[in-house]
Scaffold this motif. Structure first.
Motif, PDB file in Angstrom:
ATOM      1  N   PHE A 145       0.698  -1.179  -0.163  1.00  0.00           N
ATOM      2  CA  PHE A 145      -0.075  -0.071   0.170  1.00  0.00           C
ATOM      3  C   PHE A 145       0.907   1.250  -0.147  1.00  0.00           C
ATOM      4  N   PHE A 146       1.983   0.998   0.851  1.00  0.00           N
ATOM      5  CA  PHE A 146       2.804   2.253   0.747  1.00  0.00           C
ATOM      6  C   PHE A 146       3.387   2.496  -0.794  1.00  0.00           C
ATOM      7  N   MET A 147       3.661   1.377  -1.283  1.00  0.00           N
ATOM      8  CA  MET A 147       4.350   1.826  -2.664  1.00  0.00           C
ATOM      9  C   MET A 147       3.185   2.252  -3.505  1.00  0.00           C
ATOM     10  N   ILE A 148       2.106   2.061  -3.416  1.00  0.00           N
ATOM     11  CA  ILE A 148       1.023   2.663  -4.270  1.00  0.00           C
ATOM     12  C   ILE A 148       0.873   4.023  -4.017  1.00  0.00           C
ATOM     13  N   GLY A 149       0.918   3.981  -2.722  1.00  0.00           N
ATOM     14  CA  GLY A 149       0.779   5.762  -2.164  1.00  0.00           C
ATOM     15  C   GLY A 149       1.759   6.534  -2.818  1.00  0.00           C
ATOM     16  N   GLU A 150       3.219   5.946  -2.847  1.00  0.00           N
ATOM     17  CA  GLU A 150       4.298   6.664  -3.358  1.00  0.00           C
ATOM     18  C   GLU A 150       4.179   6.879  -4.753  1.00  0.00           C
ATOM     19  N   ALA A 151       3.629   5.981  -5.438  1.00  0.00           N
ATOM     20  CA  ALA A 151       3.545   6.100  -6.788  1.00  0.00           C
ATOM     21  C   ALA A 151       2.645   7.085  -7.309  1.00  0.00           C
ATOM     22  N   ILE A 152       1.570   7.273  -6.444  1.00  0.00           N
ATOM     23  CA  ILE A 152       0.510   8.482  -6.709  1.00  0.00           C
ATOM     24  C   ILE A 152       1.150   9.735  -6.491  1.00  0.00           C
ATOM     25  N   ARG A 153       1.946   9.846  -5.314  1.00  0.00           N
ATOM     26  CA  ARG A 153       2.632  10.892  -4.942  1.00  0.00           C
ATOM     27  C   ARG A 153       3.734  11.652  -5.906  1.00  0.00           C
ATOM     28  N   GLN A 154       4.466  10.553  -6.804  1.00  0.00           N
ATOM     29  CA  GLN A 154       5.360  10.770  -7.687  1.00  0.00           C
ATOM     30  C   GLN A 154       4.678  11.184  -8.950  1.00  0.00           C
ATOM     31  N   ALA A 155       3.441  10.556  -9.209  1.00  0.00           N
ATOM     32  CA  ALA A 155       2.781  10.898 -10.306  1.00  0.00           C
ATOM     33  C   ALA A 155       2.174  12.501  -9.924  1.00  0.00           C
ATOM     34  N   ARG A 156       1.570  12.731  -9.016  1.00  0.00           N
ATOM     35  CA  ARG A 156       1.122  13.916  -8.688  1.00  0.00           C
ATOM     36  C   ARG A 156       2.360  15.041  -8.844  1.00  0.00           C
ATOM     37  N   LEU A 157       3.498  14.965  -8.407  1.00  0.00           N
ATOM     38  CA  LEU A 157       4.587  15.775  -8.395  1.00  0.00           C
ATOM     39  C   LEU A 157       4.954  15.711 -10.000  1.00  0.00           C
ATOM     40  N   SER A 158       5.053  14.698 -10.594  1.00  0.00           N
ATOM     41  CA  SER A 158       5.351  14.797 -12.100  1.00  0.00           C
ATOM     42  C   SER A 158       4.510  15.638 -12.924  1.00  0.00           C
ATOM     43  N   LYS A 159       3.305  15.905 -12.273  1.00  0.00           N
ATOM     44  CA  LYS A 159       2.023  16.746 -12.974  1.00  0.00           C
ATOM     45  C   LYS A 159       2.304  18.343 -12.532  1.00  0.00           C
ATOM     46  N   ASN A 160       3.153  18.507 -11.722  1.00  0.00           N
ATOM     47  CA  ASN A 160       3.131  19.616 -10.944  1.00  0.00           C
ATOM     48  C   ASN A 160       1.783  20.044 -10.334  1.00  0.00           C
ATOM     49  N   LEU A 161       1.374  18.942  -9.292  1.00  0.00           N
ATOM     50  CA  LEU A 161       0.097  19.384  -8.789  1.00  0.00           C
ATOM     51  C   LEU A 161       0.390  19.329  -7.176  1.00  0.00           C
ATOM     52  N   ALA A 204      -6.225  16.738   2.888  1.00  0.00           N
ATOM     53  CA  ALA A 204      -5.755  15.688   4.035  1.00  0.00           C
ATOM     54  C   ALA A 204      -6.007  14.474   3.643  1.00  0.00           C
ATOM     55  N   GLN A 205      -6.984  14.088   2.868  1.00  0.00           N
ATOM     56  CA  GLN A 205      -7.193  12.807   2.450  1.00  0.00           C
ATOM     57  C   GLN A 205      -6.122  12.482   1.504  1.00  0.00           C
ATOM     58  N   VAL A 206      -5.859  13.354   0.566  1.00  0.00           N
ATOM     59  CA  VAL A 206      -5.014  12.964  -0.343  1.00  0.00           C
ATOM     60  C   VAL A 206      -3.393  12.716   0.330  1.00  0.00           C
ATOM     61  N   SER A 207      -3.155  13.367   1.600  1.00  0.00           N
ATOM     62  CA  SER A 207      -2.003  12.976   2.145  1.00  0.00           C
ATOM     63  C   SER A 207      -2.171  11.819   2.562  1.00  0.00           C
ATOM     64  N   ARG A 208      -3.337  11.119   3.236  1.00  0.00           N
ATOM     65  CA  ARG A 208      -3.267   9.746   3.858  1.00  0.00           C
ATOM     66  C   ARG A 208      -3.287   8.713   2.751  1.00  0.00           C
ATOM     67  N   ILE A 209      -3.778   9.026   1.438  1.00  0.00           N
ATOM     68  CA  ILE A 209      -3.765   8.206   0.355  1.00  0.00           C
ATOM     69  C   ILE A 209      -2.351   7.777   0.152  1.00  0.00           C
ATOM     70  N   GLU A 210      -1.405   9.053   0.100  1.00  0.00           N
ATOM     71  CA  GLU A 210       0.062   9.148  -0.665  1.00  0.00           C
ATOM     72  C   GLU A 210       0.905   8.308   0.422  1.00  0.00           C
ATOM     73  N   LYS A 211       0.184   7.961   1.681  1.00  0.00           N
ATOM     74  CA  LYS A 211       1.013   7.476   2.825  1.00  0.00           C
ATOM     75  C   LYS A 211       0.700   5.939   2.849  1.00  0.00           C
ATOM     76  N   GLY A 212      -0.377   5.449   1.854  1.00  0.00           N
ATOM     77  CA  GLY A 212      -0.831   4.183   1.657  1.00  0.00           C
ATOM     78  C   GLY A 212      -1.933   3.863   2.600  1.00  0.00           C
ATOM     79  N   ARG A 213      -2.632   4.870   2.916  1.00  0.00           N
ATOM     80  CA  ARG A 213      -3.822   4.578   4.009  1.00  0.00           C
ATOM     81  C   ARG A 213      -5.001   5.021   2.886  1.00  0.00           C
ATOM     82  N   ASN A 214      -6.199   4.146   3.371  1.00  0.00           N
ATOM     83  CA  ASN A 214      -7.417   4.655   2.913  1.00  0.00           C
ATOM     84  C   ASN A 214      -7.549   4.229   1.330  1.00  0.00           C
ATOM     85  N   LEU A 215      -6.509   3.242   0.723  1.00  0.00           N
ATOM     86  CA  LEU A 215      -6.574   3.180  -0.520  1.00  0.00           C
ATOM     87  C   LEU A 215      -7.687   1.945  -0.961  1.00  0.00           C
ATOM     88  N   THR A 216      -8.441   2.281  -1.989  1.00  0.00           N
ATOM     89  CA  THR A 216      -9.082   1.084  -2.712  1.00  0.00           C
ATOM     90  C   THR A 216      -8.928   1.221  -4.259  1.00  0.00           C
TER      91      THR A 216
END
Length: 110
Positions: free
Chosen positions: A41-57, A71-83
């Motif tokens: 889950f952390f790896m998926i969250g980190e992939a989301i974070r990297q994708a967001r940063l690559s889009k300058n968001l 705050a929800q995006v922050s939790r998602i990027e930490k691998g929490r609350n992922l579906t």
């Protein structure tokens, strides 16, 4: 000395799997499965974070795109609350094929 004992000046070095076996138990045990699930889950969250940063968001901008607060995006990027639905919405909102980012993660228990 056995070939598998990798020692240097009487210090034994362990592979990651050997260390996890020792601390959390072998693969398939409840504690080890929980740990590996959290790592995935952390790896998926980190992939989301990297994708967001690559889009300058910012987290706030991504949150607006998918209808959640920063705050929800922050939790998602930490691998929490992922579906799967959340992951799909995030990648779709950034025009990124989900399979591209999931392919390197391996077995993911969602």
């Amino acid at each position: 000395m056995k070939k598998s004992d990798r020692t240097t000046n009487e210090m034994k070095f362990y592979s990651e799997d050997e260390a996890l076996d020792e601390v959390l138990g072998t693969k398939g045990t409840p504690l080890r499965e929980q740990y590996e699930s959290e790592v995935n889950f952390f790896m998926i969250g980190e992939a989301i974070r990297q994708a967001r940063l690559s889009k300058n968001l910012t987290q706030e901008q991504l949150g607006e795109m998918i209808g959640v607060k920063r705050a929800q995006v922050s939790r998602i990027e930490k691998g929490r609350n992922l579906t799967l639905t959340t992951i799909s919405r995030i990648f779709k909102s950034m025009n990124i094929p989900t399979w591209l980012h999931m392919s390197g993660i391996g077995k993911v228990a969602l």
